[in-house]
Design a protein around this motif. Sequence first.
Motif: not given
Length: 170
Positions: A19, A105, A109, A117
Amino acid sequence: MTPTLTLVQGDITRQSADAIVNAANSSLLGGGGVDGAIHRRGGPEILAECRALRASRYGAGLPAGEAVATTAGRLDARWVIHTVGPVHSETEDRSALLASCYRSCLRVADDLGARTVAFPAVSTGVYRWPLPDAARIAVEAVRTADTAVEEITFVLFDEWAYEAFAEAVD
């Protein structure tokens, strides 16, 4: 287990990760800086999913401190996680909102099953957050987050940002 933290100076759109985080604006429809670069390199698939999010769950836009995922389009990633950082204020402490961007975030994830990430320095561009403070908040937020993400890479655009994050990591 605490994720491994890595710093890279460069272009986040050139990173390979499960990601890639986009420092988006609340409209989710692209903009300048990191947001514009991710939309340009990622292609129209990202914008199409962002428009669908605006038409459904986020009619008023994505609130600051929250995060949502879309496809990564043509980027070397499976997903883009969009987060809206707060605009820096001299009169109001918004650091909890900035930390929330990183934690949100990582929650997204985890929901996706992402193990790697890549983050930009959220809110440090047009939102004017001072780099040393933003770096401290970002590093503390990811270090203390309860996450299954194994590797976090901070992708810093220039040497000044890289140095600020290097100091925060040490």
